[in-house]
Design a protein around this motif. Structure first.
Motif, PDB file in Angstrom:
ATOM      1  N   ALA A 118      20.210-104.442 -29.071  1.00 44.05           N
ATOM      2  CA  ALA A 118      20.487-105.082 -27.785  1.00 44.05           C
ATOM      3  C   ALA A 118      21.353-104.144 -26.949  1.00 44.05           C
ATOM      4  O   ALA A 118      22.274-103.504 -27.468  1.00 44.05           O
ATOM      5  CB  ALA A 118      21.209-106.410 -27.985  1.00 44.05           C
ATOM      6  N   LEU A 119      21.037-104.047 -25.676  1.00 45.87           N
ATOM      7  CA  LEU A 119      21.831-103.236 -24.757  1.00 45.87           C
ATOM      8  C   LEU A 119      22.743-104.154 -23.945  1.00 45.87           C
ATOM      9  O   LEU A 119      22.274-105.088 -23.299  1.00 45.87           O
ATOM     10  CB  LEU A 119      20.912-102.454 -23.810  1.00 45.87           C
ATOM     11  N   VAL A 120      24.032-103.880 -24.024  1.00 41.61           N
ATOM     12  CA  VAL A 120      25.013-104.626 -23.235  1.00 41.61           C
ATOM     13  C   VAL A 120      25.591-103.693 -22.181  1.00 41.61           C
ATOM     14  O   VAL A 120      26.075-102.605 -22.505  1.00 41.61           O
ATOM     15  CB  VAL A 120      26.154-105.176 -24.112  1.00 41.61           C
ATOM     16  N   VAL A 121      25.534-104.115 -20.930  1.00 39.71           N
ATOM     17  CA  VAL A 121      26.077-103.333 -19.821  1.00 39.71           C
ATOM     18  C   VAL A 121      27.102-104.176 -19.085  1.00 39.71           C
ATOM     19  O   VAL A 121      26.837-105.337 -18.749  1.00 39.71           O
ATOM     20  CB  VAL A 121      24.970-102.903 -18.836  1.00 39.71           C
ATOM     21  N   GLY A 122      28.261-103.618 -18.877  1.00 37.55           N
ATOM     22  CA  GLY A 122      29.260-104.236 -18.009  1.00 37.55           C
ATOM     23  C   GLY A 122      29.429-103.353 -16.792  1.00 37.55           C
ATOM     24  O   GLY A 122      29.779-102.176 -16.930  1.00 37.55           O
TER      25      GLY A 122
END
Length: 330
Positions: free
Chosen positions: A137-141
């Protein structure tokens, strides 16, 4: 937390090159470098150029995170973007980043929780991977806070900058670090103390809302300060207690860099050794969704992240509280 163990496989950040210093702000609003440093500890913040959007910042961090994990964009199963400054109301910024990085097999969505968005997104991604639904999973903030900041209001314009961070959350191997636990909460009663009043369904955009400058962040600084100190300590202590740990067991404490005095007051109450607390607020100013990864990435680049047991904890927008307990694998 249930399911198979998960890990943060890689970490990357991106900030735009343009820097807005306290000296620059002295020319824009009634303030001074001394006043800003005394109350916040900030010297400068990064600001985007005209036409650069949240998805542009997020894309830069995402590409580096995927490369760092040693995978291809098509290996990503889901993209979660924590932001309060989406490029537009819809489509989601996750959709825009998906197209920009070529992750054609991924689905995704945006998560809006101000400064807590990144840690909430990590928790969500971890659960999706733990369940077996996805391998990566790619998490971007990411946030372009300068787009919603009133540069005539010295109480808010000194506080925020723009930037992005990204991690790949994957199933953990035997030698990997692991995401251990989380503790989150919300308290909607605090909403009026830190909000952007207009632009939603309650106060749609109009000539009046623009004239009243209601499309900018509004903050009751004293109320937010007291809440932040109390909740940072409370939430961190709850997740430590549940896992049989004490503050002395923590190698690294990562707090949202909203204000130096908040971090110091909260960690003093918690009993964390100041040497274990990340504070780099002077040059990397808070940019909400991308704030937490920027702190950790800077430590990693300096070779100071060695399978540390870390607690990432803070409050945001006076209504969100969060703490994630993890052991780094790189």
């Amino acid at each position: 937390m249930g399911g198979r163990p998960t890990t943060i496989k890689s970490l990357a950040t991106y900030v735009p090159p343009h820097v807005l210093t306290n000296a620059d702000l002295e020319k824009m609003v009634e303030t001074s470098d001394e006043w800003i440093l005394q109350r916040t500890g900030i010297r400068e913040r990064h600001i985007v150029d005209a036409g650069v959007a949240t998805s542009d910042l997020g894309k830069e961090a995402a590409v580096k995170a995927i490369a760092g994990a040693g995978i291809h964009p098509n290996d990503i199963g889901v993209i979660i973007v924590g932001t309060v400054t989406p490029d537009m109301m819809f489509p989601s910024t996750a959709c825009l980043i998906q197209q920009k990085i070529g992750a054609s097999r991924a689905w995704g969505f945006d998560l809006s929780a101000a400064c807590s968005a990144f840690t909430y997104s990590i928790t969500t991604a971890s659960q999706l991977v733990a369940s077996g639904a996805h391998e990566h999973a790619l998490v971007v903030g990411a946030d372009v806070m300068s787009s919603i900041i009133d540069y005539k209001d010295r109480s808010t314009c000194v506080l925020f900058g723009d930037g992005a961070g990204a991690v790949v959350v994957s199933a953990a191997g035997e030698e990997d670090g692991v995401i251990l636990d989380f503790e989150h909460e919300i308290d909607g009663a605090g909403g009026p103390a830190l909000c952007m009043p207009a632009g939603g369904s309650l106060h749609p955009s109009s000539h009046e809302t623009v004239d009243r400058r209601l499309h900018y962040v509004k903050q009751d600084g004293a109320t937010v300060f007291k809440f932040a100190v109390r909740k940072t300590e409370e939430i961190a202590r709850r997740v430590l207690d549940r896992n049989g740990l004490t503050p002395a067991d923590i190698d690294l404490f990562v707090s949202h860099q909203a204000n130096r005095r908040i971090i110091q007051s909260a960690t003093e109450k918690l009993g964390i050794d100041p040497a274990k607390v990340i504070i780099n607020i002077e040059k990397i100013r808070q940019h909400d969704g991308g704030d937490d990864p920027a702190r950790v990435e800077r430590r990693r680049r300096r070779g100071r992240l060695k399978k540390d047991t870390s607690c990432c904890s803070h409050r945001s927008a006076r209504v969100h509280g969060r703490s994630v307990l993890l052991r780094w694998g790189f």
